[in-house]
Design a protein around this motif. Structure first.
Motif, PDB file in Angstrom:
ATOM      1  N   ILE A  58     -35.144  71.886   9.861  1.00  0.00           N
ATOM      2  CA  ILE A  58     -34.914  70.972   8.744  1.00  0.00           C
ATOM      3  C   ILE A  58     -35.208  69.535   9.167  1.00  0.00           C
ATOM      4  O   ILE A  58     -35.800  68.757   8.419  1.00  0.00           O
ATOM      5  N   PHE A 104     -44.428  69.566   4.498  1.00  0.00           N
ATOM      6  CA  PHE A 104     -44.273  70.823   3.771  1.00  0.00           C
ATOM      7  C   PHE A 104     -45.432  71.758   4.079  1.00  0.00           C
ATOM      8  O   PHE A 104     -46.603  71.359   4.020  1.00  0.00           O
ATOM      9  N   PHE A 126     -43.845  76.966  -1.487  1.00  0.00           N
ATOM     10  CA  PHE A 126     -43.600  75.898  -0.533  1.00  0.00           C
ATOM     11  C   PHE A 126     -42.446  76.278   0.391  1.00  0.00           C
ATOM     12  O   PHE A 126     -41.477  76.920  -0.021  1.00  0.00           O
ATOM     13  N   GLY A 127     -42.553  75.817   1.628  1.00  0.00           N
ATOM     14  CA  GLY A 127     -41.387  75.826   2.487  1.00  0.00           C
ATOM     15  C   GLY A 127     -40.434  74.721   2.050  1.00  0.00           C
ATOM     16  O   GLY A 127     -40.772  73.881   1.205  1.00  0.00           O
ATOM     17  N   THR A 128     -39.247  74.707   2.634  1.00  0.00           N
ATOM     18  CA  THR A 128     -38.243  73.727   2.229  1.00  0.00           C
ATOM     19  C   THR A 128     -38.414  72.384   2.917  1.00  0.00           C
ATOM     20  O   THR A 128     -37.679  71.448   2.643  1.00  0.00           O
ATOM     21  N   GLY A 129     -39.403  72.284   3.798  1.00  0.00           N
ATOM     22  CA  GLY A 129     -39.726  71.000   4.383  1.00  0.00           C
ATOM     23  C   GLY A 129     -39.057  70.736   5.720  1.00  0.00           C
ATOM     24  O   GLY A 129     -37.983  71.261   6.018  1.00  0.00           O
ATOM     25  N   GLN A 176     -38.207  68.610  -7.235  1.00  0.00           N
ATOM     26  CA  GLN A 176     -37.919  68.587  -5.801  1.00  0.00           C
ATOM     27  C   GLN A 176     -36.489  68.144  -5.592  1.00  0.00           C
ATOM     28  O   GLN A 176     -36.099  67.064  -6.033  1.00  0.00           O
ATOM     29  N   GLY A 187     -33.163  70.054   0.338  1.00  0.00           N
ATOM     30  CA  GLY A 187     -32.807  71.374   0.850  1.00  0.00           C
ATOM     31  C   GLY A 187     -33.406  72.535   0.097  1.00  0.00           C
ATOM     32  O   GLY A 187     -33.328  73.674   0.552  1.00  0.00           O
ATOM     33  N   LEU A 188     -34.006  72.247  -1.040  1.00  0.00           N
ATOM     34  CA  LEU A 188     -34.596  73.320  -1.850  1.00  0.00           C
ATOM     35  C   LEU A 188     -36.116  73.246  -1.895  1.00  0.00           C
ATOM     36  O   LEU A 188     -36.771  74.144  -2.448  1.00  0.00           O
ATOM     37  N   GLY A 189     -36.693  72.183  -1.375  1.00  0.00           N
ATOM     38  CA  GLY A 189     -38.144  72.042  -1.410  1.00  0.00           C
ATOM     39  C   GLY A 189     -38.654  71.821  -2.824  1.00  0.00           C
ATOM     40  O   GLY A 189     -37.954  71.249  -3.672  1.00  0.00           O
ATOM     41  N   LEU A 190     -39.842  72.287  -3.080  1.00  0.00           N
ATOM     42  CA  LEU A 190     -40.446  72.152  -4.398  1.00  0.00           C
ATOM     43  C   LEU A 190     -40.336  73.470  -5.139  1.00  0.00           C
ATOM     44  O   LEU A 190     -40.668  74.526  -4.594  1.00  0.00           O
TER      45      LEU A 190
END
Lengths: 114, 114
Positions: free
Chosen positions: A9, A90, A104-107, B37, B40-43
Motif C-alpha cells: 500500500i 496503479f 485496477f489494483g488498489t494502488g 476513486q 484503499g479501494l482504487g478505481l
C-alpha cells in the motif's frame, strides 16, 4: 475471477535508491498490462504498457516493467528514484474480450525521502 | 496529445440535488468511462460507453446514470446526490480495438456532497 493485486500500500525509498513496485494478476489468458502514475490532485498518466513481444518494456520517466508469465507478475522498476516520483502508482489489466474494461489494483503510494 | 477535460476540478453539492459531471475528449475516441476513486479501494468503474448513445453498467452503477449524445462528450449524472457519493470522479477515453489501446484520463473532479 480476474483480479489485480498490488501488495504494497505504501513504499518509502530514499532519493537515488532503486525502486520496485509489485503487481500480480489473475487472468486466464495473457492480458494486456499497464502501469499508471497519479500525482496528487491529478488524473492518471500512462507510464508503460505490455501486450506482446519483449517481456521487458520501457516507459516514460525512466521506468521499466517486466512481464513474468510464470509468476503472473508485472513489476515496475526504476534504477534511481527522484523526489518528483512521489505519487501513487496503479497497475491495470485490460480484459477487453468485448467488455472494454480495466481491472485496477488498489494502488501503491510512493514516498521519497530527500 | 490526447486531451480529456473534466468540466470541474472541485464541486460541492447538497444531498438530494441532481448533479452533472461533464467530460469531453478531443481524439475521436469511441470508448469512454467513468470511475470513482476512493482511498484503499482504487478505481471502480461506474459506467462506460463504447459508442454514441451506447452505455454499459460497470461495477457500481447504483445511484448514477450517464448520457452520451455526442461522441466527444460523456456525462455522469447523480440522480439524487447522497453523502456516500462524495469521492474523486475520473473520466477516461480510449480508441476501440485491441486491448493494447490505453485509456487516457482527465484530471478528475473532486465532488463533496454535504
Amino acid at each position: 475471477a480476474q483480479s489485480v493485486t498490488q501488495p504494497d500500500i505504501h513504499i518509502t525509498v530514499s532519493e537515488g535508491a532503486s525502486l520496485e513496485l509489485r503487481c500480480n494478476y489473475s487472468y486466464g489468458a495473457t492480458p494486456y498490462l499497464f502501469w499508471y502514475v497519479q500525482s496528487p490532485g491529478q488524473g492518471l498518466q500512462l507510464l508503460l504498457k505490455y501486450f506482446s513481444g519483449d517481456t521487458l518494456v520501457q516507459g516514460i520517466k525512466g521506468f521499466e516493467a517486466e512481464f513474468k508469465r510464470s509468476q503472473s507478475s508485472f513489476n515496475l522498476r526504476k534504477p534511481s528514484v527522484h523526489w518528483s516520483d512521489a505519487a501513487e502508482y496503479f497497475c491495470a489489466v485490460d480484459i477487453t474480450s468485448g467488455t472494454y474494461k480495466y481491472i485496477f489494483g488498489t494502488g501503491t503510494r510512493l514516498k521519497v525521502l530527500a | 496529445d490526447v486531451k480529456v477535460t473534466q468540466s470541474s476540478r472541485y464541486l460541492v453539492k447538497r444531498t438530494g440535488e441532481k448533479v452533472f459531471l461533464e467530460c469531453v475528449q478531443d481524439m475521436d475516441h469511441e470508448n469512454m468511462f467513468w470511475y470513482r476513486q476512493d482511498p484503499g479501494l482504487g478505481l471502480r468503474l461506474i459506467y462506460f460507453s463504447y459508442d454514441v448513445k451506447m452505455k454499459e453498467k460497470g461495477d457500481i452503477p447504483e445511484g448514477y446514470s450517464v448520457s452520451r449524445e455526442k461522441k466527444e462528450r460523456f456525462s455522469l449524472i447523480l440522480e439524487s446526490a447522497s453523502t456516500n457519493q462524495t469521492s474523486m470522479y475520473l473520466c477516461a477515453s480510449r480508441r476501440t480495438g485491441e486491448g493494447n489501446q490505453p485509456q487516457h484520463f482527465g484530471d478528475g473532479t473532486r465532488l463533496s456532497i454535504l
